[in-house]
Design a protein around this motif. Structure first.
Motif, PDB file in Angstrom:
ATOM      1  N   MET A   1       0.843  -1.178   0.000  1.00 19.88           N
ATOM      2  CA  MET A   1       0.000   0.000   0.000  1.00 19.88           C
ATOM      3  C   MET A   1       0.885   1.238   0.000  1.00 19.88           C
ATOM      4  O   MET A   1       1.818   1.339   0.775  1.00 19.88           O
ATOM      5  N   LEU A   2       0.581   2.170  -0.874  1.00 16.07           N
ATOM      6  CA  LEU A   2       1.343   3.410  -0.989  1.00 16.07           C
ATOM      7  C   LEU A   2       0.976   4.365   0.126  1.00 16.07           C
ATOM      8  O   LEU A   2      -0.187   4.510   0.480  1.00 16.07           O
ATOM      9  N   GLY A   3       1.971   5.030   0.670  1.00 17.10           N
ATOM     10  CA  GLY A   3       1.744   6.035   1.698  1.00 17.10           C
ATOM     11  C   GLY A   3       1.778   7.430   1.092  1.00 17.10           C
ATOM     12  O   GLY A   3       2.188   7.619  -0.050  1.00 17.10           O
ATOM     13  N   PHE A   4       1.348   8.391   1.858  1.00 19.51           N
ATOM     14  CA  PHE A   4       1.329   9.785   1.442  1.00 19.51           C
ATOM     15  C   PHE A   4       2.174  10.578   2.425  1.00 19.51           C
ATOM     16  O   PHE A   4       2.078  10.374   3.621  1.00 19.51           O
ATOM     17  N   HIS A   5       2.984  11.516   1.912  1.00 15.15           N
ATOM     18  CA  HIS A   5       3.777  12.363   2.800  1.00 15.15           C
ATOM     19  C   HIS A   5       2.869  13.299   3.586  1.00 15.15           C
ATOM     20  O   HIS A   5       3.106  13.560   4.753  1.00 15.15           O
ATOM     21  N   SER A   6       1.847  13.818   2.948  1.00 16.43           N
ATOM     22  CA  SER A   6       0.948  14.766   3.606  1.00 16.43           C
ATOM     23  C   SER A   6      -0.398  14.733   2.908  1.00 16.43           C
ATOM     24  O   SER A   6      -0.470  14.724   1.694  1.00 16.43           O
ATOM     25  N   LEU A   7      -1.438  14.687   3.679  1.00 16.23           N
ATOM     26  CA  LEU A   7      -2.786  14.699   3.124  1.00 16.23           C
ATOM     27  C   LEU A   7      -3.679  15.409   4.129  1.00 16.23           C
ATOM     28  O   LEU A   7      -3.936  14.899   5.206  1.00 16.23           O
ATOM     29  N   ASP A   8      -4.122  16.603   3.800  1.00 18.00           N
ATOM     30  CA  ASP A   8      -4.907  17.429   4.714  1.00 18.00           C
ATOM     31  C   ASP A   8      -6.390  17.248   4.415  1.00 18.00           C
ATOM     32  O   ASP A   8      -6.964  17.962   3.603  1.00 18.00           O
ATOM     33  N   ALA A   9      -6.988  16.285   5.059  1.00 19.77           N
ATOM     34  CA  ALA A   9      -8.392  15.972   4.804  1.00 19.77           C
ATOM     35  C   ALA A   9      -9.326  17.078   5.270  1.00 19.77           C
ATOM     36  O   ALA A   9     -10.400  17.261   4.702  1.00 19.77           O
ATOM     37  N   ARG A  10      -8.938  17.842   6.281  1.00 18.17           N
ATOM     38  CA  ARG A  10      -9.815  18.891   6.801  1.00 18.17           C
ATOM     39  C   ARG A  10      -9.907  20.091   5.879  1.00 18.17           C
ATOM     40  O   ARG A  10     -10.928  20.756   5.829  1.00 18.17           O
ATOM     41  N   GLU A  11      -8.847  20.391   5.173  1.00 17.38           N
ATOM     42  CA  GLU A  11      -8.818  21.570   4.318  1.00 17.38           C
ATOM     43  C   GLU A  11      -9.067  21.251   2.844  1.00 17.38           C
ATOM     44  O   GLU A  11      -9.107  22.137   2.016  1.00 17.38           O
ATOM     45  N   VAL A  28     -13.785   1.195  -1.714  1.00 15.35           N
ATOM     46  CA  VAL A  28     -13.668   1.753  -3.068  1.00 15.35           C
ATOM     47  C   VAL A  28     -12.846   3.037  -3.023  1.00 15.35           C
ATOM     48  O   VAL A  28     -11.982   3.274  -3.882  1.00 15.35           O
ATOM     49  N   PHE A  29     -13.079   3.857  -2.006  1.00 11.25           N
ATOM     50  CA  PHE A  29     -12.316   5.098  -1.832  1.00 11.25           C
ATOM     51  C   PHE A  29     -10.825   4.793  -1.665  1.00 11.25           C
ATOM     52  O   PHE A  29      -9.976   5.444  -2.273  1.00 11.25           O
ATOM     53  N   GLN A  30     -10.506   3.796  -0.861  1.00  9.83           N
ATOM     54  CA  GLN A  30      -9.108   3.419  -0.657  1.00  9.83           C
ATOM     55  C   GLN A  30      -8.465   2.978  -1.976  1.00  9.83           C
ATOM     56  O   GLN A  30      -7.346   3.400  -2.293  1.00  9.83           O
ATOM     57  N   ARG A  31      -9.164   2.170  -2.757  1.00  7.02           N
ATOM     58  CA  ARG A  31      -8.623   1.742  -4.057  1.00  7.02           C
ATOM     59  C   ARG A  31      -8.422   2.945  -4.977  1.00  7.02           C
ATOM     60  O   ARG A  31      -7.412   3.042  -5.672  1.00  7.02           O
ATOM     61  N   LEU A  32      -9.375   3.859  -4.970  1.00  4.93           N
ATOM     62  CA  LEU A  32      -9.268   5.060  -5.793  1.00  4.93           C
ATOM     63  C   LEU A  32      -8.049   5.888  -5.391  1.00  4.93           C
ATOM     64  O   LEU A  32      -7.275   6.327  -6.251  1.00  4.93           O
ATOM     65  N   MET A  33      -7.856   6.091  -4.103  1.00  3.61           N
ATOM     66  CA  MET A  33      -6.708   6.864  -3.621  1.00  3.61           C
ATOM     67  C   MET A  33      -5.394   6.172  -3.984  1.00  3.61           C
ATOM     68  O   MET A  33      -4.437   6.833  -4.395  1.00  3.61           O
ATOM     69  N   GLN A  34      -5.338   4.866  -3.841  1.00  2.00           N
ATOM     70  CA  GLN A  34      -4.121   4.130  -4.183  1.00  2.00           C
ATOM     71  C   GLN A  34      -3.828   4.205  -5.685  1.00  2.00           C
ATOM     72  O   GLN A  34      -2.675   4.363  -6.094  1.00  2.00           O
ATOM     73  N   THR A  35      -4.866   4.122  -6.494  1.00  2.00           N
ATOM     74  CA  THR A  35      -4.698   4.222  -7.950  1.00  2.00           C
ATOM     75  C   THR A  35      -4.168   5.598  -8.326  1.00  2.00           C
ATOM     76  O   THR A  35      -3.239   5.725  -9.138  1.00  2.00           O
ATOM     77  N   GLU A  36      -4.744   6.641  -7.742  1.00  3.57           N
ATOM     78  CA  GLU A  36      -4.296   7.999  -8.039  1.00  3.57           C
ATOM     79  C   GLU A  36      -2.878   8.250  -7.516  1.00  3.57           C
ATOM     80  O   GLU A  36      -2.079   8.923  -8.175  1.00  3.57           O
ATOM     81  N   ALA A  37      -2.552   7.701  -6.350  1.00  8.28           N
ATOM     82  CA  ALA A  37      -1.199   7.853  -5.811  1.00  8.28           C
ATOM     83  C   ALA A  37      -0.180   7.199  -6.741  1.00  8.28           C
ATOM     84  O   ALA A  37       0.886   7.771  -7.005  1.00  8.28           O
ATOM     85  N   ALA A  38      -0.498   6.035  -7.245  1.00 10.91           N
ATOM     86  CA  ALA A  38       0.398   5.350  -8.183  1.00 10.91           C
ATOM     87  C   ALA A  38       0.532   6.153  -9.474  1.00 10.91           C
ATOM     88  O   ALA A  38       1.630   6.258 -10.041  1.00 10.91           O
TER      89      ALA A  38
END
Length: 72
Positions: A1-11, A28-38
């Motif tokens: 699973m890919l990690g993110f250096h910074s992700l500001d969900a509140r802003e 589904v959201f997790q898969r979408l985020m991983q696909t976009e991160a890749a």
């Protein structure tokens, strides 16, 4: 699973929209985020930039505003 250096969900206005696009389904959201991160990592790599090397540039400070601009 890919990690993110910074992700500001509140802003972020994008994350709620992406969650809605995923049908409010966390898996589904997790898969979408991983696909976009890749995809972002691949785009950067094609231009000779490694995502891991951007860590200090992507971690926000407590002063000012930070933005990321990706140009093609």
């Amino acid at each position: 699973m890919l990690g993110f250096h910074s992700l500001d969900a509140r802003e972020s206005n994008l994350l709620p929209w992406l969650f809605a696009q995923a049908g409010h389904d966390p898996a589904v959201f997790q898969r979408l985020m991983q696909t976009e991160a890749a995809r972002v990592r691949e785009l950067l790599s094609q231009r000779g930039v490694q995502y891991q090397g951007l860590k200090s540039a992507l971690q926000p400070t407590d002063r000012g505003q930070q933005i990321v601009l990706l140009y093609d």
